[in-house]
Design an enzyme around this catalytic site. Structure first.
Site, mmCIF file in Angstrom:
data_model
loop_
_atom_site.group_PDB
_atom_site.id
_atom_site.type_symbol
_atom_site.label_atom_id
_atom_site.label_comp_id
_atom_site.label_asym_id
_atom_site.label_seq_id
_atom_site.Cartn_x
_atom_site.Cartn_y
_atom_site.Cartn_z
ATOM 1 N N GLU B 43 0.561 -1.318 0.205
ATOM 2 C CA GLU B 43 0.264 0.545 0.310
ATOM 3 C C GLU B 43 0.630 1.589 -0.042
ATOM 4 O O GLU B 43 1.914 1.523 1.046
ATOM 5 C CB GLU B 43 -0.710 0.271 1.181
ATOM 6 C CG GLU B 43 -1.216 1.312 1.439
ATOM 7 C CD GLU B 43 -2.025 0.928 3.148
ATOM 8 O OE1 GLU B 43 -1.102 0.477 3.883
ATOM 9 O OE2 GLU B 43 -3.106 2.095 2.990
ATOM 10 N N ASN B 103 -6.830 6.633 -1.415
ATOM 11 C CA ASN B 103 -5.561 5.436 -1.521
ATOM 12 C C ASN B 103 -5.973 4.696 -1.824
ATOM 13 O O ASN B 103 -7.211 3.779 -1.804
ATOM 14 C CB ASN B 103 -6.549 5.088 0.391
ATOM 15 C CG ASN B 103 -5.070 4.490 0.645
ATOM 16 O OD1 ASN B 103 -4.186 3.321 0.115
ATOM 17 N ND2 ASN B 103 -4.793 3.523 1.737
ATOM 18 N N LYS B 120 -9.643 2.632 -1.259
ATOM 19 C CA LYS B 120 -9.929 1.407 0.026
ATOM 20 C C LYS B 120 -11.196 2.108 0.648
ATOM 21 O O LYS B 120 -11.178 3.272 0.947
ATOM 22 C CB LYS B 120 -8.401 2.117 1.175
ATOM 23 C CG LYS B 120 -8.893 1.486 2.220
ATOM 24 C CD LYS B 120 -7.435 1.661 3.137
ATOM 25 C CE LYS B 120 -7.089 0.884 3.916
ATOM 26 N NZ LYS B 120 -5.666 1.653 4.490
ATOM 27 N N GLU B 139 -5.486 8.381 8.152
ATOM 28 C CA GLU B 139 -6.434 8.830 7.005
ATOM 29 C C GLU B 139 -7.541 9.197 5.678
ATOM 30 O O GLU B 139 -8.222 8.753 5.166
ATOM 31 C CB GLU B 139 -6.218 6.403 6.272
ATOM 32 C CG GLU B 139 -5.004 6.094 6.504
ATOM 33 C CD GLU B 139 -5.141 5.126 6.734
ATOM 34 O OE1 GLU B 139 -5.913 4.218 5.099
ATOM 35 O OE2 GLU B 139 -4.463 4.130 7.399
ATOM 36 N N CYS B 165 -4.619 -2.863 3.070
ATOM 37 C CA CYS B 165 -4.277 -3.011 4.694
ATOM 38 C C CYS B 165 -5.795 -3.110 5.177
ATOM 39 O O CYS B 165 -5.884 -3.724 5.826
ATOM 40 C CB CYS B 165 -3.768 -1.578 4.748
ATOM 41 S SG CYS B 165 -3.030 -0.775 6.580
ATOM 42 N N ASN B 190 0.339 -0.941 5.883
ATOM 43 C CA ASN B 190 1.303 -0.436 6.632
ATOM 44 C C ASN B 190 1.211 -0.325 7.536
ATOM 45 O O ASN B 190 -0.176 0.525 8.368
ATOM 46 C CB ASN B 190 1.835 1.265 6.131
ATOM 47 C CG ASN B 190 1.923 1.914 4.498
ATOM 48 O OD1 ASN B 190 3.295 1.794 4.518
ATOM 49 N ND2 ASN B 190 1.714 1.408 3.537
#
Lengths: 305, 305
Positions: B43, B103, B120, B139, B165, B190
């Site tokens: 990612e 993302n 994401k 995020e 993730c 991550n």
């Protein structure tokens, strides 16, 4: 909460229900001595795992079922619960007034009173007689699909969900209960160590059992306690590895034998809150608008993009 | 299928994107030599995990984003894919023409052409500036929730699903893709080794990462390949344990370092069929009528029974 699992070793065809009740009561006493407030017993606990046998005769089939619970034979278990102040979960084959069979589990409080019922939804196996297999797996013949949903019941200041055996491998099971704020999911199982459909390595039956409990406990921030009936029932071997799993996804207790065995932990229910408030804060992070296929499709189909 | 994971060690603030692309290309060559047809990268692979930093200035923020893919800096990776005949998955911060940040991950075929995109959906963390934490997890500030759903894409005669993730911890992610017949799910991550919200034992970050991959691979009868960016980025440590998991739920390859490292297996996609046709034969066993809460509720509520 003092949380115990009472694993049963084999129950053979010749073993009476009364003899099984005696074994269950003995484990309940053991659990109480070790600090248990609640004990989880297996699926279809009072008899051998009869769905492995093809039977046509209704009377023969019905001897494995209970048309009342408690009844004369099982009453001593309820009496013990009340005398000891220990609640329990147990599974049995239920026959309704309308002659419908369910693979059922009940939740009993420490006064020996039934406070919740669940009827198995994910019935594995088949309804037809298979010829080229070492034994049958006839849950779809003897039982109807449960009609009570995945309920959640308040007991001892805790929110309990119930499921049975194969249900534990389906993430929907736990999620539906977690969405009702379940803090602990209890279940029993009978899992043959041989897969009749393909040559599955035997170790996988235990591996997949445990990772299913672990991941679903973690992903829903709840405790899971699972009780096997195991060992060799008239030559048909079933896995043990009854386990208690914390909301961390960690196995905190696991049986070592394939016989009657009690495991017991002090379960801190508030541990689950740490997960439900952060990584799995459902209201902050879930996106049901992207989950629709889960209810719109039964089987797998083509990509929608 | 030769299936590889290319784990990245730390990418520090001072590291250029071009230097990261060089490392990715080197791993792609390594994977090819070891029989890979496809390699999974992490990612947000081209930069440090910047959501740990609070930034107000839009220009400062946008240096971590890509407004085109491929672009001058990342083109060598696509060229290498075409030259070697290796497909890949990679994650990056995407900035749209409308100035929306996602993302994002893409699926690239062995001609170096993008054939699928995912944005994401389960964004962890927060959007506000937290004062009493060792670092931020922003995020929800820098990215919008993905608007493309959980798509499934045909590539090299296989059906690929993608996620990123935190998505890997949500069973809905895999289920929605399995209901579209996905055979393999690829993802990058991550994952800080420190939980900023509570004093979570560090080992749990790896335990819960692995059991999530394992149970969801098994419960959906698919392969999962997960690539970490890991090690210490400017003092902020992230877990490694990149892994390839079979539909048996077993980890068949796992990285040992927290640096650039390639793992590679020959993945038999037909193995998943054994699960999808028997224990997880969705059309025979799933009961969507009992799953409705999964889409009807976002957060947890009261029991419905």
């Amino acid at each position: 909460m003092g949380l115990a699992v009472g694993q049963l070793g084999a129950v053979n065809l010749q073993d009476s229900k009364a003899s099984v009740v005696k074994r269950l009561v003995a484990m309940m006493h053991d659990a109480k001595k070790r600090g248990a407030d609640f004990i989880v017993f297996p699926e279809l606990a009072f008899t051998t795992f009869f769905p492995r046998y093809w039977m046509d005769n209704e009377d023969e089939i019905h001897q494995y079922f209970e048309s009342a619970m408690p009844n004369d034979v099982t009453q001593p278990l309820f009496d013990a619960a009340a005398a000891l102040g220990v609640g329990f979960y147990i599974g049995y084959a239920e026959l309704t007034e309308d002659n419908i069979g369910y693979n059922t589990a009940i939740l009993v409080n420490k006064s020996g009173k039934i406070v919740g019922k669940y009827r198995k939804i994910h019935l594995p196996g088949h309804a037809d007689r298979k010829e080229s297999v070492p034994f049958q797996h006839l849950e779809k013949k003897y039982f109807s699909v449960g009609d009570l949903g995945f309920g959640v019941f308040e007991l001892m200041d805790a929110k309990f969900g119930m499921c049975i055996c194969n249900d534990r491998r389906w993430p929907e099971t736990y999620r539906v209960m977690a969405l009702q704020s379940a803090e602990i999911v209890v279940l029993g199982y009978n899992t043959p160590s041989v897969n009749i459909h393909w040559n599955e390595p035997v170790h996988l039956r235990t591996t997949t059992h445990l990772i299913s409990l672990q991941a679903n406990a973690y992903q829903n921030g709840l405790w899971v306690a699972a009780a096997a009936k195991c060992g060799s029932e008239d030559g048909h071997h079933m896995i043990g590895s009854s386990a208690i799993v914390a909301p961390t996804g960690e196995i905190v207790a696991r049986t070592l034998t394939e016989e009657d065995e009690v495991i017991c932990v002090q379960a801190d229910l508030s541990l689950g809150e740490l997960f439900r408030q952060h990584v799995f804060n459902f209201s902050k992070h879930r996106r049901p608008e992207h989950y629709k296929l889960i209810v719109e499709r039964t089987g797998a189909g083509n990509p929608i993009n």
